[in-house]
Design an enzyme around this catalytic site. Structure first.
Site, PDB file in Angstrom:
ATOM      1  N   LYS A   1      -1.839 -12.219 -96.855  1.00 27.34           N
ATOM      2  CA  LYS A   1      -2.552 -12.065 -95.575  1.00 27.34           C
ATOM      3  C   LYS A   1      -3.121 -13.393 -95.107  1.00 27.34           C
ATOM      4  O   LYS A   1      -4.325 -13.522 -94.837  1.00 27.34           O
ATOM      5  CB  LYS A   1      -3.625 -10.975 -95.694  1.00 27.34           C
ATOM      6  CG  LYS A   1      -3.028  -9.628 -96.112  1.00 27.34           C
ATOM      7  CD  LYS A   1      -4.022  -8.512 -96.155  1.00 27.34           C
ATOM      8  CE  LYS A   1      -3.421  -7.202 -96.593  1.00 27.34           C
ATOM      9  NZ  LYS A   1      -3.067  -7.119 -98.014  1.00 27.34           N
TER      10      LYS A   1
HETATM   11  O1  LIG Z   1      -2.503  -2.110 -94.388  1.00 28.79           O
HETATM   12  C1  LIG Z   1      -2.432  -2.457 -95.573  1.00 28.79           C
HETATM   13  C2  LIG Z   1      -1.970  -3.690 -95.948  1.00 28.79           C
HETATM   14  C3  LIG Z   1      -1.877  -3.983 -97.287  1.00 28.79           C
HETATM   15  N1  LIG Z   1      -2.242  -3.084 -98.232  1.00 28.79           N
HETATM   16  C4  LIG Z   1      -2.057  -3.464 -99.654  1.00 28.79           C
HETATM   17  O2  LIG Z   1      -1.061  -2.622-100.230  1.00 28.79           O
HETATM   18  C5  LIG Z   1      -1.433  -2.228-101.540  1.00 28.79           C
HETATM   19  C6  LIG Z   1      -1.677  -0.734-101.590  1.00 28.79           C
HETATM   20  O3  LIG Z   1      -2.062  -0.346-102.887  1.00 28.79           O
HETATM   21  P1  LIG Z   1      -2.209   1.196-103.343  1.00 28.79           P
HETATM   22  O4  LIG Z   1      -2.729   1.114-104.728  1.00 28.79           O
HETATM   23  O5  LIG Z   1      -0.826   1.802-103.305  1.00 28.79           O
HETATM   24  O6  LIG Z   1      -3.130   1.860-102.404  1.00 28.79           O
HETATM   25  C7  LIG Z   1      -2.657  -3.068-101.882  1.00 28.79           C
HETATM   26  O7  LIG Z   1      -2.233  -4.289-102.431  1.00 28.79           O
HETATM   27  C8  LIG Z   1      -3.284  -3.305-100.523  1.00 28.79           C
HETATM   28  O8  LIG Z   1      -4.078  -4.481-100.494  1.00 28.79           O
HETATM   29  C9  LIG Z   1      -2.681  -1.858 -97.848  1.00 28.79           C
HETATM   30  O9  LIG Z   1      -3.018  -0.996 -98.692  1.00 28.79           O
HETATM   31  N2  LIG Z   1      -2.772  -1.580 -96.521  1.00 28.79           N
END
Ligand SMILES: O=c1ccn([C@@H]2O[C@H](COP(=O)(O)O)[C@@H](O)[C@H]2O)c(=O)[nH]1
Length: 272
Positions: free
Chosen positions: A96
């Site tokens: 990001k």
């Molecule tokens: O909008 C967003 C952008 C990035 N993320 C990232 O994706 C993963 C989600 O992890 P989970 O454990 O499957 O919830 C994490 O690295 C977030 O920083 C997001 O969730 N949403």
């Protein structure tokens, strides 16, 4: 890797799963902590157990930065391991980033040249000159945050500016930037109901869709509204896969979780 090569992998593996490597030393099985590089050992085991069910891995860079120099070393070892052992896998640095152009160029070099990722997530807030340096790299993708999965997405992203929601403006405007063919977009699985309208704006673009699993997003809904004839989706799940178990067979359990998602994805692909 090109978008076409990624699409070929998706059809070959019948999967558009991205496994998130959000590796937190406080959450990995304790017996790994005595290893020389616990974070890499964990990642390697997860990758070996899940690679046949997914097409991409997404280390979230925060988890590596949080443990300093050891984190960067573990990240580098992880990406090198993927390049050597599984070169067909697409890699995403979830970092990001985004800054004035001169500085964005350095971020782009770090993730594309030094670490060798296929793509990096970028925040669009600083505009065109902060994003275009990432877009200059051949066969690399810049994944622009558009409509994120968190509740705070409604603070700014859905606010109207000139009669249009900001995330829509981001998508529309960025389509005209130099090398826009290298763009993908983040849309959260928790915002699946927006995907129909989003597809009218960006019918061909790949979407990185986090939020299936721990955040409660529905894979079925994402596919219903967001899938194109070329699929156009990378659906990420991190915690629900990598922390499914903290026992000695954690990798095997993670593999089973990834396989279950892959099977659902194969069913969705049959509908095309
Ligand atoms: O909008 C967003 C952008 C990035 N993320 C990232 O994706 C993963 C989600 O992890 P989970 O454990 O499957 O919830 C994490 O690295 C977030 O920083 C997001 O969730 N949403």
């Amino acid at each position: 890797m090109t978008s076409q090569e990624l699409t070929e992998q998706i059809f070959k593996k019948k999967s558009f799963l991205c496994v998130g490597l959000d590796t937190d030393p406080d959450r990995i099985p304790t017996y790994l902590l005595s290893e020389e590089d616990p974070v890499f050992s964990f990642n390697k085991a997860i990758i070996d157990a899940t690679h046949e069910f997914c097409v991409a891995y997404k280390p979230n860079i925060a988890f590596y930065e949080a443990v300093g120099i050891d984190g960067w070393k573990a990240l580098k070892k992880t990406i090198d391991y993927l390049h050597t052992e599984y070169p067909e896998i697409y890699t995403i640095a979830d970092a990001k980033r985004g800054d004035i152009g001169n500085t964005s160029r350095m971020y782009a070099k770090a993730f594309f040249n030094d670490l060798g990722f296929d793509s990096v997530t970028v925040a669009p807030y600083m505009g065109k000159d902060s994003v275009e340096p990432f877009l200059e790299f051949t066969n690399k993708h810049t994944i622009l945050l558009a409509l994120t999965s968190n509740e705070g997405a409604f603070d700014f992203q859905t606010l109207e500016t000139d009669g249009e929601e900001l995330y829509r403006k981001v998508m529309k405007t960025s389509k005209n930037w130099k090398n826009a063919k290298n763009l993908m977009y983040v849309v959260g699985a928790t915002k699946a109901e927006f995907l129909g309208e989003i597809r009218k704006l960006i019918p061909e673009s790949f979407l990185l869709v986090p939020g299936v699993g721990a955040q409660g997003g529905s894979l079925e809904e994402v596919c219903k509204y967001g899938m194109t004839k070329n699929v156009g989706l990378l659906v990420n799940s991190s915690r629900k896969i990598i922390y499914a178990s903290d026992s000695s067979n954690f990798a095997e359990i993670a593999g089973a979780k990834a396989e279950a998602l892959q099977k659902q994805m194969a069913q969705e692909l049959e509908k095309l």
